[in-house]
Scaffold this motif. Structure first.
Motif, PDB file in Angstrom:
ATOM      1  N   SER A  36     -33.280   1.332 -42.540  1.00 56.87           N
ATOM      2  CA  SER A  36     -33.575   1.335 -41.450  1.00 56.87           C
ATOM      3  C   SER A  36     -33.259   2.992 -40.837  1.00 56.87           C
ATOM      4  CB  SER A  36     -32.561   0.036 -40.902  1.00 56.87           C
ATOM      5  OG  SER A  36     -30.478   1.611 -40.762  1.00 56.87           O
ATOM      6  N   ARG A  37     -32.387   3.770 -41.921  1.00 58.72           N
ATOM      7  CA  ARG A  37     -32.492   5.259 -41.143  1.00 58.72           C
ATOM      8  C   ARG A  37     -33.331   6.290 -42.291  1.00 58.72           C
ATOM      9  NH1 ARG A  37     -25.990   4.668 -39.517  1.00 58.72           N
ATOM     10  NH2 ARG A  37     -25.659   2.429 -38.608  1.00 58.72           N
ATOM     11  N   THR A  38     -33.499   6.113 -43.285  1.00 62.00           N
ATOM     12  CA  THR A  38     -33.748   6.388 -43.814  1.00 62.00           C
ATOM     13  C   THR A  38     -35.887   6.570 -44.559  1.00 62.00           C
ATOM     14  OG1 THR A  38     -33.123   5.102 -46.151  1.00 62.00           O
ATOM     15  CG2 THR A  38     -32.289   7.511 -45.632  1.00 62.00           C
ATOM     16  N   ILE A  39     -36.119   7.509 -45.570  1.00 64.19           N
ATOM     17  CA  ILE A  39     -37.595   7.669 -45.448  1.00 64.19           C
ATOM     18  C   ILE A  39     -37.343   6.206 -46.815  1.00 64.19           C
ATOM     19  CG2 ILE A  39     -38.431   9.165 -44.829  1.00 64.19           C
ATOM     20  CD1 ILE A  39     -38.079  10.030 -47.318  1.00 64.19           C
ATOM     21  N   SER A  40     -38.569   5.415 -46.993  1.00 64.93           N
ATOM     22  CA  SER A  40     -38.998   4.584 -48.205  1.00 64.93           C
ATOM     23  C   SER A  40     -40.174   5.268 -49.124  1.00 64.93           C
ATOM     24  CB  SER A  40     -40.615   3.213 -47.695  1.00 64.93           C
ATOM     25  OG  SER A  40     -38.884   2.838 -46.689  1.00 64.93           O
ATOM     26  N   PRO A  41     -39.632   5.152 -50.530  1.00 61.48           N
ATOM     27  CA  PRO A  41     -39.377   3.158 -51.102  1.00 61.48           C
ATOM     28  C   PRO A  41     -37.861   4.327 -51.325  1.00 61.48           C
ATOM     29  CG  PRO A  41     -40.248   4.554 -52.566  1.00 61.48           C
ATOM     30  CD  PRO A  41     -40.754   5.492 -51.063  1.00 61.48           C
ATOM     31  N   CYS A  42     -37.228   5.306 -50.986  1.00 64.03           N
ATOM     32  CA  CYS A  42     -35.527   5.602 -51.659  1.00 64.03           C
ATOM     33  C   CYS A  42     -34.688   6.120 -50.863  1.00 64.03           C
ATOM     34  CB  CYS A  42     -36.196   6.917 -52.894  1.00 64.03           C
ATOM     35  SG  CYS A  42     -37.730   6.284 -54.192  1.00 64.03           S
ATOM     36  N   GLY A  43     -35.061   6.408 -50.133  1.00 64.52           N
ATOM     37  CA  GLY A  43     -34.625   7.375 -49.172  1.00 64.52           C
ATOM     38  C   GLY A  43     -34.088   8.405 -49.024  1.00 64.52           C
ATOM     39  N   MET A  44     -34.405   9.214 -50.659  1.00 66.67           N
ATOM     40  CA  MET A  44     -34.477  10.685 -50.927  1.00 66.67           C
ATOM     41  C   MET A  44     -35.685  10.526 -51.598  1.00 66.67           C
ATOM     42  SD  MET A  44     -32.095  12.871 -50.931  1.00 66.67           S
ATOM     43  CE  MET A  44     -30.786  12.266 -50.434  1.00 66.67           C
ATOM     44  N   PRO A  45     -36.239  11.820 -50.627  1.00 61.74           N
ATOM     45  CA  PRO A  45     -37.162  12.424 -51.416  1.00 61.74           C
ATOM     46  C   PRO A  45     -37.230  12.757 -52.940  1.00 61.74           C
ATOM     47  CG  PRO A  45     -36.207  14.221 -49.725  1.00 61.74           C
ATOM     48  CD  PRO A  45     -35.907  12.764 -50.279  1.00 61.74           C
ATOM     49  N   GLN A  46     -38.226  12.197 -53.600  1.00 62.48           N
ATOM     50  CA  GLN A  46     -38.021  13.512 -54.862  1.00 62.48           C
ATOM     51  C   GLN A  46     -38.476  14.820 -54.908  1.00 62.48           C
ATOM     52  OE1 GLN A  46     -41.897  13.395 -57.956  1.00 62.48           O
ATOM     53  NE2 GLN A  46     -40.622  12.015 -58.522  1.00 62.48           N
ATOM     54  N   GLY A  47     -37.636  15.920 -55.554  1.00 62.57           N
ATOM     55  CA  GLY A  47     -36.976  17.334 -55.631  1.00 62.57           C
ATOM     56  C   GLY A  47     -38.254  17.605 -55.876  1.00 62.57           C
ATOM     57  N   ARG A  48     -38.521  18.869 -55.852  1.00 61.47           N
ATOM     58  CA  ARG A  48     -39.071  19.896 -56.110  1.00 61.47           C
ATOM     59  C   ARG A  48     -39.378  19.735 -58.022  1.00 61.47           C
ATOM     60  NH1 ARG A  48     -39.628  24.915 -53.188  1.00 61.47           N
ATOM     61  NH2 ARG A  48     -40.863  24.247 -50.741  1.00 61.47           N
ATOM     62  N   ASN A  49     -38.316  19.750 -58.239  1.00 65.12           N
ATOM     63  CA  ASN A  49     -38.389  19.955 -60.289  1.00 65.12           C
ATOM     64  C   ASN A  49     -37.400  18.158 -60.263  1.00 65.12           C
ATOM     65  OD1 ASN A  49     -39.222  22.371 -60.834  1.00 65.12           O
ATOM     66  ND2 ASN A  49     -37.848  23.599 -59.384  1.00 65.12           N
ATOM     67  N   PRO A  50     -37.934  17.153 -60.157  1.00 66.23           N
ATOM     68  CA  PRO A  50     -37.242  16.489 -60.310  1.00 66.23           C
ATOM     69  C   PRO A  50     -36.528  16.335 -61.975  1.00 66.23           C
ATOM     70  CG  PRO A  50     -39.545  15.972 -60.713  1.00 66.23           C
ATOM     71  CD  PRO A  50     -39.239  17.086 -59.806  1.00 66.23           C
ATOM     72  N   TYR A  51     -35.321  15.409 -61.939  1.00 72.15           N
ATOM     73  CA  TYR A  51     -34.745  15.245 -63.621  1.00 72.15           C
ATOM     74  C   TYR A  51     -34.928  13.651 -64.041  1.00 72.15           C
ATOM     75  CZ  TYR A  51     -31.797  14.067 -67.086  1.00 72.15           C
ATOM     76  OH  TYR A  51     -30.971  13.976 -68.614  1.00 72.15           O
ATOM     77  N   TYR A  52     -35.523  13.664 -65.200  1.00 70.44           N
ATOM     78  CA  TYR A  52     -36.120  12.743 -65.600  1.00 70.44           C
ATOM     79  C   TYR A  52     -35.475  12.067 -66.910  1.00 70.44           C
ATOM     80  CZ  TYR A  52     -40.980  12.624 -62.959  1.00 70.44           C
ATOM     81  OH  TYR A  52     -41.836  12.993 -62.215  1.00 70.44           O
ATOM     82  N   THR A  53     -35.428  10.958 -66.390  1.00 74.20           N
ATOM     83  CA  THR A  53     -34.001  10.016 -67.630  1.00 74.20           C
ATOM     84  C   THR A  53     -35.514   9.198 -69.060  1.00 74.20           C
ATOM     85  OG1 THR A  53     -32.603   9.901 -66.485  1.00 74.20           O
ATOM     86  CG2 THR A  53     -33.057   8.272 -68.382  1.00 74.20           C
TER      87      THR A  53
END
Length: 277
Positions: A36-53
């Motif tokens: 209700s207060r953050t963006i979908s679908p994660c609440g946190m946008p993907q960074g410019r250099n995301p860390y992938y597992t």
């Protein structure tokens, strides 16, 4: 001029709503992201250099997260999203749009097998909060490969050395893939304290618990307030839940504290003056 040193104890009945520990949540790894207060679908946008597992298709993995706010009612579900954030497949429970509910405390780990390759994808976990008509969510950026490369970076998260018998983790990392961070390995790393293992998943799995008057990551700093006979806090046996003296959580004696401040119906602070510097 006098300066007063006050010891505060903050006790919370909550620790988190939902937040991935492994695989690593998007940075910063916040655990109170409401839809209700953050963006979908994660609440946190993907960074410019995301860390992938990176995971392999068909291999079981023990995934972990923080989720300790037991007042919220409802279930959890886990979903695989493509690189654009679109839903590919609900992984748990496997029937789409269903939630897995639990009568008491929800689990903080789950064994998941990824059914398909997926590069540049997102793993989403959601937790219902039916009492406030909301949902919390957390995401991790992942790659799912048909086969994993036999490299230290891929197999041991870049935190260890790959051998025929598995990963040998570097100092301050543990786990079968060296995926968990620690501040200490044993008591020898805590110069004036004990190395304590967290009973539930967290960003730091082991940490130093300092003796009276010491602080710092490795209990390496000493304050000028010293009282080796202090009997208000259970420095030596943190799991002594049956202690008569340390009757608050087995950790401290509430009778020692001059003030208690209620922040709300579930969070409160104890404080006491232990000296003047």
């Amino acid at each position: 001029m006098f300066s007063f040193l006050i010891l505060f104890l903050l006790f919370l009945s909550i620790e988190a709503h939902i937040g991935f520990v492994y695989p690593a949540a998007r940075y910063p790894p916040l655990d109170f992201l409401q839809i209700s207060r953050t963006i979908s679908p994660c609440g946190m946008p993907q960074g410019r250099n995301p860390y992938y597992t990176t995971f392999a298709v068909g291999r079981p993995y023990d995934l972990t997260w923080t989720a300790n706010h037991d007042l919220h009612k409802g279930g959890i579900r886990m979903t695989l999203l493509d690189s654009n954030g679109n839903r590919l497949q609900q992984l748990f429970p496997q029937q789409t749009n269903l939630w897995m509910s639990y009568p008491e405390r929800i689990p903080v780990n789950l064994t998941i097998t990824f059914p398909r390759p997926c590069r540049g994808c997102t793993l989403q976990i959601e937790r219902q909060a039916l009492d406030i008509n909301d949902t919390f969510h957390s995401c991790a950026d992942i790659n799912v490969e048909q086969f994993l490369q036999n490299t230290d970076q891929i197999q041991c998260s870049g935190n260890g050395k790959l051998t025929q018998s598995g990963c040998i983790c570097s100092k301050y990392f543990i786990g079968d893939r060296c995926q968990y961070r620690t501040d200490c390995e044993d008591n020898s790393d805590c110069l004036n304290g004990q190395c304590v293992t967290d009973s539930r998943p967290g960003l730091i799995q082991k940490f130093c618990y300092c003796d009276f008057s010491f602080f710092g990551k490795n209990c390496e700093i000493q304050s000028n307030i010293q009282n080796l006979n202090d009997e208000c806090f259970n420095y030596k046996n943190l799991v002594d839940r049956n202690s008569v003296m340390f009757k608050a959580y087995g950790i401290f004696n509430p009778d020692c504290y001059d003030q208690r401040k209620d922040l709300n119906h579930e969070d409160f602070v104890y404080s006491r003056l232990i000296g003047v510097s």
